[in-house]
Scaffold this motif. Structure first.
Motif, short mmCIF file in Angstrom:
data_model
loop_
_atom_site.label_atom_id
_atom_site.label_comp_id
_atom_site.label_asym_id
_atom_site.label_seq_id
_atom_site.Cartn_x
_atom_site.Cartn_y
_atom_site.Cartn_z
N ALA A 34 -3.64 1.61 -3.24
CA ALA A 34 -3.16 1.70 -1.86
C ALA A 34 -4.27 1.34 -0.87
N GLY A 59 0.81 -1.20 0.00
CA GLY A 59 0.00 0.00 0.00
C GLY A 59 0.85 1.26 0.00
N TYR A 64 0.91 4.20 -2.67
CA TYR A 64 0.68 5.58 -2.21
C TYR A 64 1.73 6.52 -2.81
#
Length: 329
Positions: free
Chosen positions: A272, A260, A264
């Motif tokens: 994410a 994630g 991001y």
């Protein structure tokens, strides 16, 4: 004979509705729901029974059940002003202020001049404005003076000057987030109650020792990562008793978190969120996954979802006695 049967059905419905209403007025909500459900078994098209059961669900904060029932009532009578008003109120309870605002607007198109709908629309618009800039609400100064957390701050003319600037120019919020008092005031205005270590309040801005009560919303996840630790690390709870965090799937959860984080940083926010959700499924006790989700919503400018996620993180953090520093974030 048919008339007698219809009369008997009507009398049964009336008696069940009377019992349900009495239970609702007495605060006996499960009993009221049961009686309204019995009404609907007898008369499946009784929009009033759906509406009143929705009202009880709302009182119990069962928002999804309330929304389901009010939608059923509206399928039977799409112009019912009371049902439209209740639908908007349910959305407000869910903090879905845009949906609430849209509902009230559509209702007013059908019922122009309806005072309750107009008041509801004004109320939810104020809430939307407060989310966009919590400092610009009409009661901001009064609330901060009344709060034991921020009362002392309001005696500082420099602090009040910062608030006035933020009321006029909310885009300057990030500039002032280094002042711990501004962040604390923001938490008060957004009804987020952060624990204060050692029973102390949020001190003055800048230069104070110890950890800040809250830090600014992250532009990256790095500020959050310094509190996540590694598998097998001993964490300190708010009672300062060392507790080894070792959920069955913690290592897999951390792998999902790293995926994630990578998404991001590439600004692949939907990806994410999927990884953070998977991490939460594997280890629901780690509130860092929630704070990372909140960071994504912050980047997406989805303030309502960001706030809801922060609320959940605070609630879950307290439940699992997480380090106060993580909760503060």
């Amino acid at each position: 004979m048919a008339d007698n049967k219809a009369k008997g059905k009507r009398e049964e419905v009336e008696e069940l509705m009377r019992c349900a209403d009495e239970a609702r007025e007495a605060g006996q909500y499960p009993t009221a729901v049961s009686h309204y459900s019995q009404v609907l078994e007898v008369d499946a098209e009784n929009s009033e029974a759906y509406l009143r059961r929705a009202q009880v669900h709302r009182l119990q904060k069962n928002h999804q059940s309330a929304l389901s029932d009010v939608n059923r009532a509206l399928r039977i009578d799409s112009k019912n002003a009371e049902a439209l008003l209740l639908k908007g109120e349910v959305f407000e309870g869910m903090r879905s202020y845009k949906d609430a605002s849209d509902t009230y607007r559509r209702a007013l198109a059908t019922h122009p001049g309806h005072r309750d709908l107009e008041n509801a629309l004004n109320r939810v618009q104020s809430k939307q404005k407060a989310i966009e800039n919590p400092f610009c609400a009409a009661d901001t100064m009064d609330r901060l003076r009344a709060s034991s957390t921020t009362k002392a701050f309001m005696e500082d003319a420099a602090f009040v000057s910062k608030l006035e600037e933020l009321r006029a120019e909310p885009n300057k919020l990030m500039r002032h987030m280094e002042d711990e008092r501004i962040v604390t005031a923001l938490a008060v205005l957004m009804n987020i109650n952060f624990p204060t270590p050692g029973g102390g309040g949020g001190g003055g801005g800048g230069g104070g020792g110890g950890d800040p009560l809250v830090r600014p919303p992250p532009q990256t996840l790095e500020d959050l990562e310094d509190l996540t630790g590694e598998p097998g690390e001993v964490h300190q709870t708010r009672t300062n008793a060392p507790t080894r965090v070792a959920p069955p799937d913690r290592s897999k959860a951390l792998e999902e978190k790293e995926k994630g984080n990578a998404a991001y940083k590439k600004k692949e926010f939907d990806v994410a969120l999927q990884h953070y959700d998977r991490a939460l499924e594997l280890d629901p006790t780690n509130i860092t996954f929630l704070t990372n989700k909140a960071a994504v919503y912050y980047e997406q400018a989805d303030w309502e979802q960001c706030l809801r996620t922060c609320d959940l993180a605070v609630e879950r953090g307290r439940e699992h006695r997480a380090d106060f520093k993580i909760i503060a974030k």
